[in-house]
Motif scaffolding. Structure first.
Motif, PDB file in Angstrom:
ATOM      1  N   UNK A 211       0.824  -1.212   0.000  1.00 58.48           N
ATOM      2  CA  UNK A 211       0.000   0.000   0.000  1.00 58.48           C
ATOM      3  C   UNK A 211       0.856   1.258   0.000  1.00 58.48           C
ATOM      4  N   UNK A 212       2.079   1.144   0.432  1.00 53.76           N
ATOM      5  CA  UNK A 212       2.950   2.318   0.524  1.00 53.76           C
ATOM      6  C   UNK A 212       4.000   2.360  -0.586  1.00 53.76           C
ATOM      7  N   UNK A 213       3.819   1.496  -1.591  1.00 57.14           N
ATOM      8  CA  UNK A 213       4.682   1.545  -2.757  1.00 57.14           C
ATOM      9  C   UNK A 213       6.105   1.099  -2.513  1.00 57.14           C
ATOM     10  N   UNK A 214       6.287   0.172  -1.560  1.00 59.45           N
ATOM     11  CA  UNK A 214       7.645  -0.271  -1.247  1.00 59.45           C
ATOM     12  C   UNK A 214       8.247  -1.096  -2.373  1.00 59.45           C
ATOM     13  N   UNK A 215       7.416  -1.915  -3.011  1.00 59.57           N
ATOM     14  CA  UNK A 215       7.932  -2.849  -4.010  1.00 59.57           C
ATOM     15  C   UNK A 215       8.061  -2.141  -5.367  1.00 59.57           C
ATOM     16  N   UNK A 216       9.218  -1.574  -5.587  1.00 61.95           N
ATOM     17  CA  UNK A 216       9.481  -0.843  -6.829  1.00 61.95           C
ATOM     18  C   UNK A 216      10.821  -1.308  -7.391  1.00 61.95           C
ATOM     19  N   UNK A 217      10.867  -1.591  -8.699  1.00 62.83           N
ATOM     20  CA  UNK A 217       9.744  -1.715  -9.647  1.00 62.83           C
ATOM     21  C   UNK A 217       8.939  -2.982  -9.373  1.00 62.83           C
ATOM     22  N   UNK A 218       7.699  -3.052  -9.841  1.00 61.75           N
ATOM     23  CA  UNK A 218       6.810  -4.175  -9.512  1.00 61.75           C
ATOM     24  C   UNK A 218       7.386  -5.545  -9.868  1.00 61.75           C
ATOM     25  N   UNK A 219       8.160  -5.595 -10.967  1.00 61.77           N
ATOM     26  CA  UNK A 219       8.668  -6.903 -11.386  1.00 61.77           C
ATOM     27  C   UNK A 219       9.703  -7.482 -10.417  1.00 61.77           C
ATOM     28  N   UNK A 220      10.198  -6.665  -9.495  1.00 61.60           N
ATOM     29  CA  UNK A 220      11.171  -7.146  -8.511  1.00 61.60           C
ATOM     30  C   UNK A 220      10.511  -7.546  -7.190  1.00 61.60           C
ATOM     31  N   UNK A 221       9.181  -7.456  -7.133  1.00 57.18           N
ATOM     32  CA  UNK A 221       8.499  -7.738  -5.861  1.00 57.18           C
ATOM     33  C   UNK A 221       8.795  -9.149  -5.342  1.00 57.18           C
ATOM     34  N   UNK A 222       8.768 -10.139  -6.237  1.00 57.59           N
ATOM     35  CA  UNK A 222       8.973 -11.523  -5.792  1.00 57.59           C
ATOM     36  C   UNK A 222      10.342 -11.684  -5.118  1.00 57.59           C
ATOM     37  N   UNK A 223      11.365 -11.100  -5.733  1.00 58.39           N
ATOM     38  CA  UNK A 223      12.707 -11.202  -5.150  1.00 58.39           C
ATOM     39  C   UNK A 223      12.791 -10.447  -3.835  1.00 58.39           C
ATOM     40  N   UNK A 224      12.167  -9.279  -3.744  1.00 56.91           N
ATOM     41  CA  UNK A 224      12.188  -8.484  -2.516  1.00 56.91           C
ATOM     42  C   UNK A 224      11.466  -9.221  -1.392  1.00 56.91           C
ATOM     43  N   UNK A 225      10.365  -9.905  -1.733  1.00 53.44           N
ATOM     44  CA  UNK A 225       9.653 -10.700  -0.732  1.00 53.44           C
ATOM     45  C   UNK A 225      10.511 -11.870  -0.248  1.00 53.44           C
ATOM     46  N   UNK A 226      11.235 -12.498  -1.179  1.00 52.10           N
ATOM     47  CA  UNK A 226      12.138 -13.579  -0.782  1.00 52.10           C
ATOM     48  C   UNK A 226      13.171 -13.081   0.225  1.00 52.10           C
ATOM     49  N   UNK A 227      13.706 -11.893  -0.023  1.00 50.63           N
ATOM     50  CA  UNK A 227      14.701 -11.326   0.891  1.00 50.63           C
ATOM     51  C   UNK A 227      14.095 -11.055   2.264  1.00 50.63           C
ATOM     52  N   UNK A 228      12.861 -10.541   2.297  1.00 47.12           N
ATOM     53  CA  UNK A 228      12.194 -10.291   3.571  1.00 47.12           C
ATOM     54  C   UNK A 228      11.954 -11.590   4.330  1.00 47.12           C
ATOM     55  N   UNK A 229      11.508 -12.622   3.610  1.00 45.23           N
ATOM     56  CA  UNK A 229      11.286 -13.907   4.272  1.00 45.23           C
ATOM     57  C   UNK A 229      12.587 -14.457   4.855  1.00 45.23           C
ATOM     58  N   UNK A 230      13.682 -14.265   4.122  1.00 40.47           N
ATOM     59  CA  UNK A 230      14.978 -14.749   4.617  1.00 40.47           C
ATOM     60  C   UNK A 230      15.362 -14.037   5.910  1.00 40.47           C
ATOM     61  N   UNK A 231      15.087 -12.737   5.974  1.00 39.64           N
ATOM     62  CA  UNK A 231      15.417 -11.957   7.175  1.00 39.64           C
ATOM     63  C   UNK A 231      14.605 -12.438   8.368  1.00 39.64           C
ATOM     64  N   UNK A 232      13.320 -12.653   8.187  1.00 37.11           N
ATOM     65  CA  UNK A 232      12.437 -12.921   9.318  1.00 37.11           C
ATOM     66  C   UNK A 232      12.320 -14.406   9.672  1.00 37.11           C
ATOM     67  N   UNK A 233      12.808 -15.285   8.835  1.00 37.02           N
ATOM     68  CA  UNK A 233      12.748 -16.699   9.191  1.00 37.02           C
ATOM     69  C   UNK A 233      14.058 -17.215   9.769  1.00 37.02           C
ATOM     70  N   UNK A 234      15.176 -16.547   9.516  1.00 38.74           N
ATOM     71  CA  UNK A 234      16.461 -17.059   9.994  1.00 38.74           C
ATOM     72  C   UNK A 234      16.612 -17.047  11.514  1.00 38.74           C
ATOM     73  N   UNK A 235      16.242 -15.971  12.236  1.00 40.92           N
ATOM     74  CA  UNK A 235      16.552 -15.922  13.675  1.00 40.92           C
ATOM     75  C   UNK A 235      15.652 -16.769  14.570  1.00 40.92           C
ATOM     76  N   UNK A 236      14.642 -17.436  14.016  1.00 45.54           N
ATOM     77  CA  UNK A 236      13.710 -18.225  14.829  1.00 45.54           C
ATOM     78  C   UNK A 236      13.071 -17.363  15.910  1.00 45.54           C
TER      79      UNK A 236
END
Length: 283
Positions: A211-236
């Motif tokens: 909603x705040x336009x973080x995922x720019x450009x749109x075609x990179x959203x999938x990769x950016x989401x993967x990076x976020x998941x990696x950050x939040x799943x690693x530390x348990x």
């Protein structure tokens, strides 16, 4: 000087055969007081003095004991070292330099375990500490069963007597714990977050960022989401930590660049709605 003893008192008393701390000809009352404080930190109460230079009792010792009054009150004074150790069945002598003779030499960790093992057998043990200026004589060391020394820098091996007592008291206490890594208190027990909580949080974060336009450009959203998941799943993360993060993301839902900061929070929005009501013409 005649032998002198006082009756041990609270806290702790002298019910257990914990090691006696024996100071040979200590000079400064302040050092005796700091020794008493170090002993009290780790549950030791049996302090024995051999010919203290300034006599006993000593007001300076009391002043520096920092509420270790039970150790000071229970202190025993002797005119001969042989009298101070007469009831002991095992004795360590502390020294910072090599000695002639055939006595085994232990480090403080090994010494602490040895003392605990003998305590469990009901044996009376002691640790001998020398004078502030030159420590123990060879004749005094000869009265001990084993030498204990510290792994200090050989270029500067001198320890204050209270420091030496503190180190040995700590090792004695640690050796008596169920696990030597235990402490008196721990951080809170944290319930690990379930994958459901974690994935729900990441979905919440994705929507808020979208909603705040973080995922720019749109075609990179999938990769950016993967990076976020990696950050939040690693530390348990723990469940409580996920709740904190959800609260942070929820706060974004109440903010719009077109409104004052925080204007969207429920309590502020309700107040704004009340302020927007038209005045009652009949009032």
């Amino acid at each position: 000087m005649s032998d002198h003893a006082t009756t041990p008192s609270e806290p702790g008393g002298d019910a257990s055969p914990s090691p006696a701390i024996i100071l040979v000809e200590p000079q400064l009352g302040e050092n005796i007081g700091m020794v008493a404080r170090a002993m009290a930190n780790f549950g030791l109460t049996n302090l024995r003095l051999v010919n203290p230079r300034d006599g006993w009792p000593n007001e300076k010792a009391i002043a520096t004991a920092s509420r270790a009054d039970h150790v000071i009150r229970a202190t025993q004074v002797f005119d001969k070292l042989e009298h101070a150790i007469g009831d002991l069945s095992f004795l360590y002598a502390t020294t910072a330099r090599p000695r002639d003779g055939f006595k085994p030499v232990h480090g403080p960790v090994e010494a602490g375990r040895e003392l605990r093992g003998r305590e469990r057998l009901g044996q009376q043990t002691g640790i001998l500490f020398g004078r502030e200026k030159f420590g123990l004589s060879n004749e005094e060391v000869a009265l001990a069963d084993v030498i204990v020394t510290f792994p200090v820098d050989p270029a500067f091996s001198s320890l204050n007597i209270a420091q030496a007592v503190l180190l040995m008291s700590y090792e004695w206490m640690k050796a008596g714990l169920e696990r030597e890594t235990d402490t008196n208190f721990r951080g809170p027990e944290m319930q690990p977050a379930s994958k459901e909580h974690l994935h729900s949080f990441i979905g919440h974060l994705e929507r808020a960022l979208d909603e705040r336009g973080y995922f720019r450009p749109p075609e990179k959203k999938a990769k950016m989401l993967d990076n976020l998941r990696a950050v939040f799943t690693r530390p348990a993360f723990a469940e409580a930590e996920i709740k904190v993060l959800r609260g942070v993301v929820s706060s974004l839902d109440y903010f719009s660049p077109k409104q004052p900061r925080g204007a969207g929070y429920p309590e502020r929005k309700a107040q704004a709605d009340r302020n927007a009501l038209p005045d009652d013409p009949d009032a």
